[in-house]
Scaffold this active site. Structure first.
Site, PDB file in Angstrom:
ATOM      1  N   SER A   1       0.841  -1.196   0.000  1.00  0.00           N
ATOM      2  CA  SER A   1       0.000   0.000   0.000  1.00  0.00           C
ATOM      3  C   SER A   1       0.876   1.246   0.000  1.00  0.00           C
ATOM      4  O   SER A   1       2.075   1.175   0.237  1.00  0.00           O
ATOM      5  CB  SER A   1      -0.889   0.015   1.248  1.00  0.00           C
ATOM      6  OG  SER A   1      -0.092   0.296   2.382  1.00  0.00           O
ATOM      7  N   LYS A   2       0.220   2.367  -0.276  1.00  0.00           N
ATOM      8  CA  LYS A   2       0.945   3.631  -0.293  1.00  0.00           C
ATOM      9  C   LYS A   2       1.550   3.914   1.083  1.00  0.00           C
ATOM     10  O   LYS A   2       2.624   4.468   1.211  1.00  0.00           O
ATOM     11  CB  LYS A   2      -0.021   4.745  -0.699  1.00  0.00           C
ATOM     12  CG  LYS A   2       0.570   6.135  -0.618  1.00  0.00           C
ATOM     13  CD  LYS A   2      -0.153   7.073  -1.542  1.00  0.00           C
ATOM     14  CE  LYS A   2       0.039   8.550  -1.279  1.00  0.00           C
ATOM     15  NZ  LYS A   2       1.041   9.003  -0.376  1.00  0.00           N
ATOM     16  N   ARG A   3       0.814   3.462   2.117  1.00  0.00           N
ATOM     17  CA  ARG A   3       1.303   3.696   3.477  1.00  0.00           C
ATOM     18  C   ARG A   3       2.665   3.022   3.717  1.00  0.00           C
ATOM     19  O   ARG A   3       3.522   3.560   4.387  1.00  0.00           O
ATOM     20  CB  ARG A   3       0.281   3.216   4.505  1.00  0.00           C
ATOM     21  CG  ARG A   3       0.236   4.097   5.711  1.00  0.00           C
ATOM     22  CD  ARG A   3      -1.020   3.895   6.583  1.00  0.00           C
ATOM     23  NE  ARG A   3      -2.188   3.476   5.863  1.00  0.00           N
ATOM     24  CZ  ARG A   3      -2.905   2.376   6.160  1.00  0.00           C
ATOM     25  NH1 ARG A   3      -2.536   1.597   7.154  1.00  0.00           N
ATOM     26  NH2 ARG A   3      -3.990   2.077   5.472  1.00  0.00           N
TER      27      ARG A   3
END
Ligand code: GLU
Length: 531
Positions: free
Chosen positions: A261-263
């Site tokens: 994920s972007k996180r």
């Protein structure tokens, strides 16, 4: 007869292309090239609520940067256009009608509230053979009432009529045959009168058929849709030309479990988008591989190996080599961990192999950012050629080699402590004289003269050379000293030594800017003593 290979990359312009989408595009492209086939770029913009301006351009620019060529598409044109789904409404309308006429689909009028009520009443509600008979649709209402509702402009959807308890077989080149019982599927919405647009499922199947797509290569997250797609092909009578499915393994977090994920990228410091993305709504900026200083060919190589291997231990492969070696036989079912450190390693390897002149061109914008100008491309190329061994990403070249362009603004404290002592300033003054006397500053020549002087004076070689380095570079690191001084103008080298002498008083705490210090300095320089 073997079908011509025709593949499509079919992104929805709902935001920046995720790096997983880039890998999907890459595999499609490689597979098409390998088999002399066609690569289609189809824009799936049927979900008007999720449309994001700029996303389509972003997709084009990303693919172009990475060298993922498109044969047919919105920009390229082609015999099967339009390649943007919002421009194909007539085609979808006809196909919806075809299914309705054949009794393979029906019209449903249920309002959101009615669906909500059904969900509240029936546990695990699913709109299917077990429930459709109690809903408001063309199967339960008399024909004239259906017509009246439509004529009155009542909003409706068209649902796919799925027969329960049928075995649905999905043939996947990576996963083999996957069988699903049709009872687990719901009567998916194929079309919405509200915006006169088909849903993803219908548009996707119709277009794959009409565009003569031979292989549907896409991310694993689409596998659950595949049984429904198989049933749609059958409902249209297209089972003989159904494309071969290929569902690529997920990209996983570098550490821990789950989807990338972007996180993860934000936390560990790597991008998950090919190019920097400026969100038009929130204004938020997300970093991209290009702006981080990745070379496109390195990113391609890295991505190609996330979920596929060449069957031998080769790692560094050009696009052509990837094309030559590629096959789905060596794709894994299991997800691929996004090892971004490996990505940096690839980039380092590509930096090392890239001609310095080409790197210099990519480095120019970074020089500009730092307000540096006036250096010839040749100077820049030679400078970064000396430091690229220590760089992974293009901006690392600045970190390693900024001293070629700007004088050090400070001196590494630890190195000063170790290498700059009471007698250093006088020796450095002497060194200036030695350097000024050298006509030919080529590395070997200057080295010989300076080392001879050090030996003759019986100075400590390590201390003198490190003080020299400290003055020119700002720290005891960097390429061979005489390679540096061969490239740098001699006046700049001597100016820096002088500046170091002036800056690094000894011992700083006691004599700093005292009369004694100033007199000592004047003496060293042969100037009259200060009063
Ligand atoms: N429009 C879908 C997407 O955004 C396409 C999925 C597919 O390739 O079928 O990825």
């Amino acid at each position: 007869m073997e079908r011509k290979v025709r593949v499509r990359f079919a992104p929805s312009p709902t935001g920046p292309l995720h790096i997983g989408g880039v890998r999907t595009a890459l595999y499609n492209y490689i597979f098409a090239r390998k088999h002399g086939g066609d690569m289609i770029l189809r824009i799936e913009d049927t979900d008007s609520r999720r449309f994001v301006p700029g996303a389509e351009d972003y997709i084009n620019e990303s693919l172009q940067w990475l060298g993922i060529g498109i044969d047919e598409g919105v920009r390229e044109g082609g015999p099967f256009g339009p390649y943007k789904q919002s421009e194909r409404r007539d085609i979808y309308r006809q196909h919806v009608k075809q299914l309705l006429d054949a009794g393979r689909a029906y019209i449903a009028f249920d309002t959101p509230e009615e669906l909500e009520a059904a969900r509240a009443e029936i546990p695990n509600f699913q709109y299917d053979a077990s429930t459709r008979t109690r809903m408001r649709n063309s199967l339960t209402l008399p024909a004239d009432e259906v017509q009246k509702l439509i004529d009155n402009g009542t909003q409706y959807v068209v649902r796919f009529l799925i027969e329960p308890d049928k075995e649905v077989k999905v043939n996947d080149l990576i996963r083999g045959e996957v069988t699903v019982n049709s009872s687990i599927l719901d009567d998916k919405v194929l079309y919405k009168s509200a915006d006169d647009l088909p849903t993803y499922h219908l548009a996707n199947i119709v277009d794959d058929h009409l565009m003569e797509v031979s292989h549907v290569i896409r991310g694993e997250e689409w596998l659950p849709s595949a049984p429904l797609h198989v049933l749609l092909y059958e409902a249209f009578g297209w089972q003989d030309t159904m494309p071969q499915f290929v569902h690529l393994p997920l990209l996983l977090k570098p550490v821990g479990n789950g989807k990338l994920s972007k996180r993860d990228g934000d936390k560990l410091g790597f991008p998950v988008f090919p190019l920097e993305w400026h969100d038009p709504k929130s204004g938020e900026i997300s970093s991209g591989f290009r702006e981080r200083g990745y070379l496109p060919e390195a990113l391609v190589n890295f991505l190609a190996l996330l979920g596929w291997n060449p069957g031998d231990d080769s790692e560094l492969m050009t696009m052509q080599e990837l094309i030559d070696k590629f096959s789905f036989e060596h794709c894994s079912k299991a997800g691929a961990k996004f090892d971004f450190k490996k990505g940096e390693w690839f980039n380092h390897e590509y930096l090392m192999r890239k001609p310095d002149e080409e790197l210099a061109a990519l480095f120019m914008p970074i020089l500009e950012e730092h307000g540096v100008s006036g250096f010839t491309p040749e100077y820049v190329a030679r400078a970064i050629g000396m430091v690229k061994g220590r760089a992974n990403l293009i901006p690392d070249l600045w970190e390693q080699g900024s001293f070629f362009f700007i004088a050090p603004e400070g001196y590494a404290e630890k190195d000063v402590k170790k290498r700059w002592s009471a007698e250093t300033p006088a020796i450095m003054e002497e060194l200036i004289g030695v350097l000024e006397g050298i006509d030919d500053m080529t590395s070997a020549n200057a080295e010989k003269i300076v080392l001879d002087w050090i030996a003759f004076k019986e100075y400590h070689l390590g201390n003198v050379m490190n003080a020299f380095r400290l003055a020119v570079v700002g720290a005891c690191r960097g390429p061979h000293m005489f390679d540096i001084t061969e490239l740098m103008p001699k006046e700049e080298v001597t100016r820096r030594i002088r500046k170091a002498i002036d800056t690094l008083h000894y011992p700083p705490a006691i004599y700093e800017d005292t009369e004694i210090w100033r007199n000592q300095r004047a003496m060293r320089r042969g100037e009259p003593p200060v009063a």
